[in-house]
Design a protein around this motif. Structure first.
Motif, PDB file in Angstrom:
ATOM      1  N   LEU A   1      -1.038 -25.775 -48.927  1.00 60.99           N
ATOM      2  CA  LEU A   1       0.289 -25.176 -48.820  1.00 60.99           C
ATOM      3  C   LEU A   1       1.329 -26.202 -48.383  1.00 60.99           C
ATOM      4  N   LEU A   2       0.923 -27.157 -47.575  1.00 65.08           N
ATOM      5  CA  LEU A   2       1.843 -28.219 -47.174  1.00 65.08           C
ATOM      6  C   LEU A   2       2.260 -29.048 -48.385  1.00 65.08           C
ATOM      7  N   VAL A   3       1.309 -29.378 -49.246  1.00 59.70           N
ATOM      8  CA  VAL A   3       1.619 -30.124 -50.468  1.00 59.70           C
ATOM      9  C   VAL A   3       2.521 -29.304 -51.381  1.00 59.70           C
ATOM     10  N   MET A   4       2.223 -28.012 -51.517  1.00 61.02           N
ATOM     11  CA  MET A   4       3.051 -27.143 -52.343  1.00 61.02           C
ATOM     12  C   MET A   4       4.464 -27.003 -51.767  1.00 61.02           C
ATOM     13  N   GLY A   5       4.552 -26.933 -50.429  1.00 59.75           N
ATOM     14  CA  GLY A   5       5.860 -26.851 -49.783  1.00 59.75           C
ATOM     15  C   GLY A   5       6.683 -28.109 -50.024  1.00 59.75           C
ATOM     16  N   LEU A   6       6.042 -29.262 -49.895  1.00 62.87           N
ATOM     17  CA  LEU A   6       6.734 -30.530 -50.184  1.00 62.87           C
ATOM     18  C   LEU A   6       7.173 -30.578 -51.641  1.00 62.87           C
ATOM     19  N   SER A   7       6.300 -30.113 -52.539  1.00 65.93           N
ATOM     20  CA  SER A   7       6.642 -30.111 -53.970  1.00 65.93           C
ATOM     21  C   SER A   7       7.851 -29.219 -54.246  1.00 65.93           C
ATOM     22  N   ALA A   8       7.849 -28.029 -53.654  1.00 66.09           N
ATOM     23  CA  ALA A   8       8.974 -27.107 -53.861  1.00 66.09           C
ATOM     24  C   ALA A   8      10.267 -27.686 -53.300  1.00 66.09           C
ATOM     25  N   ALA A   9      10.178 -28.315 -52.130  1.00 65.49           N
ATOM     26  CA  ALA A   9      11.373 -28.896 -51.516  1.00 65.49           C
ATOM     27  C   ALA A   9      11.907 -30.064 -52.346  1.00 65.49           C
ATOM     28  N   ILE A  10      11.010 -30.860 -52.893  1.00 66.70           N
ATOM     29  CA  ILE A  10      11.429 -31.992 -53.737  1.00 66.70           C
ATOM     30  C   ILE A  10      12.060 -31.483 -55.030  1.00 66.70           C
ATOM     31  N   ILE A  11      11.416 -30.498 -55.660  1.00 70.88           N
ATOM     32  CA  ILE A  11      11.927 -29.963 -56.927  1.00 70.88           C
ATOM     33  C   ILE A  11      13.313 -29.356 -56.752  1.00 70.88           C
ATOM     34  N   SER A  12      13.511 -28.654 -55.641  1.00 74.78           N
ATOM     35  CA  SER A  12      14.807 -28.002 -55.415  1.00 74.78           C
ATOM     36  C   SER A  12      15.864 -28.942 -54.842  1.00 74.78           C
ATOM     37  N   GLY A  13      15.438 -30.136 -54.454  1.00 70.73           N
ATOM     38  CA  GLY A  13      16.375 -31.095 -53.877  1.00 70.73           C
ATOM     39  C   GLY A  13      16.728 -30.805 -52.433  1.00 70.73           C
ATOM     40  N   SER A  14      15.951 -29.969 -51.770  1.00 67.85           N
ATOM     41  CA  SER A  14      16.271 -29.590 -50.382  1.00 67.85           C
ATOM     42  C   SER A  14      15.579 -30.475 -49.347  1.00 67.85           C
ATOM     43  N   LEU A  15      14.684 -31.356 -49.789  1.00 71.75           N
ATOM     44  CA  LEU A  15      13.988 -32.236 -48.856  1.00 71.75           C
ATOM     45  C   LEU A  15      14.965 -33.284 -48.328  1.00 71.75           C
ATOM     46  N   SER A  16      15.175 -33.290 -47.034  1.00 71.49           N
ATOM     47  CA  SER A  16      16.158 -34.190 -46.435  1.00 71.49           C
ATOM     48  C   SER A  16      15.844 -34.388 -44.964  1.00 71.49           C
ATOM     49  N   LEU A  17      16.550 -35.324 -44.351  1.00 71.05           N
ATOM     50  CA  LEU A  17      16.391 -35.549 -42.919  1.00 71.05           C
ATOM     51  C   LEU A  17      16.864 -34.333 -42.129  1.00 71.05           C
TER      52      LEU A  17
END
Length: 350
Positions: A30-46
């Motif tokens: 689920l952590l990998v899937m969460g990172l994937s979703a955040a990257i795909i949506s562009g929401s992964l940030s500091l």
């Protein structure tokens, strides 16, 4: 972007049932899937990272699991003695009824996490086979997930809703208690029925024997390292929920929040794999009618017990008791769907 998020959601729904290694390492997956979703949506940030690691619930939940695990290592015999004493003084169905009822209602004050930790310690000591423990645990987690929503300290969903509506402490108890409390009582009765049916059963199957042996190994293998590893997994699971919630926000905002409350009720079945607090934050608005708020919340709460990722109590219980994804879904899905159908009729048709 939307296509990518739908693919990630499909993977979350399918892969844990298809591959045993993923099932046994659900938190990492689920952590990998969460990172994937955040990257795909562009929401992964500091900023997102700061929001996640500044959230006190991340540390509170982890500490609660760790401390309870350490206590369990030194108190397991006393807990077992208490359960044996209690179940010899009162019938097992009555004991289970009271256990599910009390934990369900008390979870709104002691939090769903603490209620789940108490549950798994007691279930470990119950004088029933592993298969029956699985059924009782799932029913109890439905009860805890429902009851915890009655106050803003019970679980993150209720905290977010009360904050978004600028409501008072007992707002949820007044407005969804009429649905939640009968549901908790019904689940307690279901648990009592399951326990009673077990007492009336004759004979022991080979599968029951194998599951008992598996459970005894699980209990005996509990070490200091295992306690810390489980706490780490919960830590990663909470991070995964935050990432999934942030990653799926574009999908929610684009296609979900504008829908009719009756449709939202059923779409909120997605809380079986997504963080229901995030969905509530996206869907609940002060401009909504009470009926809309009630329908959205009940859809989220009833769906949370259907699969292991749906609620933190689920993953705590499944991890501690060795419940597999298929085992959970086999019971959780029928119970959840039945409750959804019943409550849909009560909320929208009566």
């Amino acid at each position: 972007m939307i296509t990518g998020l739908i693919i990630v959601l499909a993977l979350i729904l399918v892969l844990p049932f298809a591959f045993r290694k993923i099932e046994h390492n659900l938190e990492y997956f689920l952590l990998v899937m969460g990172l994937s979703a955040a990257i795909i949506s562009g929401s992964l940030s500091l900023e997102l990272a700061e929001h996640i690691f500044m959230n006190y619930l991340l540390y509170f939940i982890t500490a609660a699991v760790l401390i309870a695990g350490l206590i369990f290592r030194i108190s397991v015999k006393k807990i077992k003695e208490f359960v044996i004493f209690a179940t010899t003084k009162i019938p097992l169905p009555l004991f289970i009824f009271l256990l599910i009822l009390v934990l369900g209602l008390l979870s709104s004050f002691i939090t769903a996490i603490i209620a789940a930790l108490i549950l798994v310690e007691i279930v470990h000591a119950l004088p029933v086979k592993h298969g029956r423990k699985v059924l009782l645990t799932i029913v109890a987690c439905f009860s805890i997930g429902l009851g915890a929503a009655l106050t803003p300290i019970g679980e993150p969903l209720s905290t977010i809703v009360v904050s978004a509506l600028k409501a008072d402490f007992f707002y949820l108890a007044r407005n969804i208690g009429i649905y939640v409390i009968p549901g908790v009582i019904a689940l307690a009765l279901l648990g009592a029925f399951i326990a009673g049916r077990k007492e009336a059963a004759a004979g022991v199957s080979e599968e029951d024997v194998n599951l008992d042996i598996e459970e005894e190994i699980l209990v005996q293998a509990e070490s200091l390292k295992a306690v810390f590893v489980r706490a780490l997994k919960i830590f990663l699971f909470v991070i995964a929920l935050e990432l999934l919630g942030s990653g799926f926000k574009p999908l929610i905002n684009t296609y979900i929040i504008q829908l009719d409350s009756r449709i939202l009720y059923w779409i909120n079945m997605s809380s079986a794999v997504l963080d229901n607090a995030t969905l509530a934050a996206a869907e609940i608005s002060p401009a909504m009618s009470l009926k809309q708020i009630q329908s959205i919340l009940m859809g989220l709460l009833l769906s949370g017990g259907m699969l292991i990722p749906g609620n933190i109590p689920n993953i705590i219980s499944a991890g501690k008791l060795g419940i597999k994804s298929r085992e959970w879904a086999k019971t959780g899905l029928p119970i959840g769907l039945s409750l959804l159908v019943i409550y849909f009729g009560i909320i929208f048709l009566i």
